[in-house]
Design a protein around this motif. Structure first.
Motif, mmCIF file in Angstrom:
data_model
loop_
_atom_site.group_PDB
_atom_site.id
_atom_site.type_symbol
_atom_site.label_atom_id
_atom_site.label_comp_id
_atom_site.label_asym_id
_atom_site.label_seq_id
_atom_site.Cartn_x
_atom_site.Cartn_y
_atom_site.Cartn_z
ATOM 1 N N HIS A 181 -12.090 -5.220 -3.812
ATOM 2 C CA HIS A 181 -13.279 -4.606 -4.639
ATOM 3 C C HIS A 181 -13.620 -5.506 -5.843
ATOM 4 O O HIS A 181 -13.962 -4.860 -6.999
ATOM 5 C CB HIS A 181 -13.332 -3.268 -4.857
ATOM 6 C CG HIS A 181 -12.813 -2.505 -3.735
ATOM 7 N ND1 HIS A 181 -13.488 -2.285 -2.386
ATOM 8 C CD2 HIS A 181 -11.795 -1.571 -3.576
ATOM 9 C CE1 HIS A 181 -12.971 -1.516 -1.701
ATOM 10 N NE2 HIS A 181 -11.728 -1.151 -2.247
ATOM 11 N N GLN A 182 -13.361 -6.878 -5.934
ATOM 12 C CA GLN A 182 -13.557 -7.499 -7.119
ATOM 13 C C GLN A 182 -15.039 -8.488 -6.789
ATOM 14 O O GLN A 182 -14.975 -9.052 -6.017
ATOM 15 C CB GLN A 182 -12.319 -8.824 -7.146
ATOM 16 C CG GLN A 182 -11.131 -8.160 -7.703
ATOM 17 C CD GLN A 182 -11.281 -7.911 -9.246
ATOM 18 O OE1 GLN A 182 -12.185 -8.501 -9.994
ATOM 19 N NE2 GLN A 182 -10.713 -6.541 -9.894
ATOM 20 N N PRO A 183 -15.595 -8.004 -7.770
ATOM 21 C CA PRO A 183 -17.204 -8.609 -7.482
ATOM 22 C C PRO A 183 -17.112 -10.130 -7.731
ATOM 23 O O PRO A 183 -15.920 -10.737 -8.411
ATOM 24 C CB PRO A 183 -18.035 -8.122 -8.642
ATOM 25 C CG PRO A 183 -17.390 -6.722 -9.166
ATOM 26 C CD PRO A 183 -16.040 -7.060 -8.789
ATOM 27 N N LEU A 184 -17.932 -10.873 -7.479
ATOM 28 C CA LEU A 184 -17.731 -12.428 -7.242
ATOM 29 C C LEU A 184 -17.730 -12.901 -8.724
ATOM 30 O O LEU A 184 -17.283 -13.967 -9.092
ATOM 31 C CB LEU A 184 -18.860 -13.077 -6.441
ATOM 32 C CG LEU A 184 -18.985 -12.905 -5.127
ATOM 33 C CD1 LEU A 184 -19.861 -13.686 -4.279
ATOM 34 C CD2 LEU A 184 -17.418 -13.219 -4.412
ATOM 35 N N ASN A 185 -18.413 -12.324 -9.590
ATOM 36 C CA ASN A 185 -18.549 -12.808 -10.865
ATOM 37 C C ASN A 185 -17.067 -12.544 -11.613
ATOM 38 O O ASN A 185 -16.867 -13.577 -12.369
ATOM 39 C CB ASN A 185 -19.665 -11.927 -11.688
ATOM 40 C CG ASN A 185 -19.274 -10.717 -11.663
ATOM 41 O OD1 ASN A 185 -18.970 -9.869 -10.890
ATOM 42 N ND2 ASN A 185 -19.586 -9.807 -13.042
#
Length: 323
Positions: free
Chosen positions: A217-221
């Motif tokens: 659940h790590q956003p791409l940003n």
């Protein structure tokens, strides 16, 4: 006297062959028209997705510039920008999936041109990364005439960014060129296989990006910031493009798992609520999980209106794109 369908069938073999050929021709024409319509719809969908991603990117850029000019450094403003980046990465990934689908549909026709998205120029790989040369086997004979009098003319290098956990490297696939002394034709090994079309990311890097996004659940940003700190700058748009390409590459596997799970005589379902960031607030998303008896793979389907479906496994639920 009423004529039946059997009476309408000719008795002559030549007439039967002609009727069969006409029926086959009509079926081929209908299939060609259907493929043409499908390709046109896929291209239109890809264009619309590309436009939506472009608008989201421009909106995000404007908001960032406004914040830089007017000094809005509040925590709420930062959260809004994070949410806009999440929205942009989803639109960018969807646009890439639609582009690949349009290419596949256009390849089945000769009248529809594939749609190519407008992508910003990608920066070259950092020079400080080690290069690993993988020289493809040279041709033993000329591909044109079969002659064996070959001499090296040059080489083409295709660079693929790959990652070993906490160790970055660039793999150089070297394809040496050889010319034939007999016919002067040029022979060269075929280009290396990539997991995604026009893929510059190796399978290990692609798997890490997808796992970080959907598994951790790590956003791409956030991923882009971490990679930059490790000396490998990758933009949000570049990462989102690879997520879309990876999702398209895994779609056949998902279809097989979906058909297997949904074909069971009995399904078990679960409804889980998940908090999801929205514009200026937090919405409640719903995650629906389906599992069949005595089978480990499960299919996770988002709430209505969401097209994406994620594959998970017991004790390792993946929460993505809930709304």
């Amino acid at each position: 006297m009423v004529a039946t369908a059997q009476d309408a069938v000719p008795d002559d073999i030549g007439a039967l062959r002609a009727a069969l050929a006409a029926a086959l021709a009509r079926a081929e024409d209908e299939a060609a028209r259907a493929a043409l319509v499908e390709a046109e719809l896929a291209v239109a969908r890809a264009k619309a997705s590309d436009d939506a991603a472009l608008i989201a990117h421009q909106d995000l850029t404007i908001r960032k510039l406004q914040r830089a000019l007017h000094g809005q450094s509040s925590e709420r403003s930062a959260r809004l920008h994070d949410q806009m980046e999440l929205t942009f990465e989803e639109l960018e990934s969807t646009a890439t999936q639609d582009e690949i689908a349009a290419e596949q549909a256009a390849a089945r026709t000769t009248e529809v041109a594939p749609y190519m998205r407008r992508r910003p120029a990608r920066q070259p790989f950092p020079e400080h990364l080690p290069r690993e040369r993988v020289v493809e086997p040279a041709p033993a004979a000329c591909h044109c005439c079969g002659g064996h009098r070959l001499r090296k003319l040059g080489e083409d290098i295709t660079e693929t960014l790959e990652v070993v956990p906490r160790q970055w490297k660039v793999i150089q696939h070297v394809r040496e060129k050889f010319t034939c002394r007999d016919c002067e034709a040029i022979s060269q090994a075929p280009a290396p296989f990539h997991a995604t079309p026009r893929g510059w990311a190796g399978p290990g890097l692609l798997a890490m990006i997808l796992f970080e996004k959907f598994g951790q659940h790590q956003p791409l940003n956030r991923q882009a910031e971490r990679y930059a700190r490790e000396g490998v700058p990758l933009s949000l748009s570049t990462l989102a493009d690879q997520v879309g390409a990876g999702a398209a590459a895994l779609m056949p596997l998902f279809k097989r798992l979906e058909a297997h799970v949904l074909a069971a005589s009995r399904l078990h379902g679960d409804d889980t609520t998940v908090p999801v960031l929205a514009k200026g607030k937090t919405d409640t998303g719903r995650l629906w999980t389906y599992v069949r008896d005595y089978v480990h793979p499960m299919i996770m389907r988002n709430s209505p209106g969401q097209e994406r479906i994620t594959i998970g496994f017991p004790n390792d639920f993946q929460l993505v794109n809930c709304a």
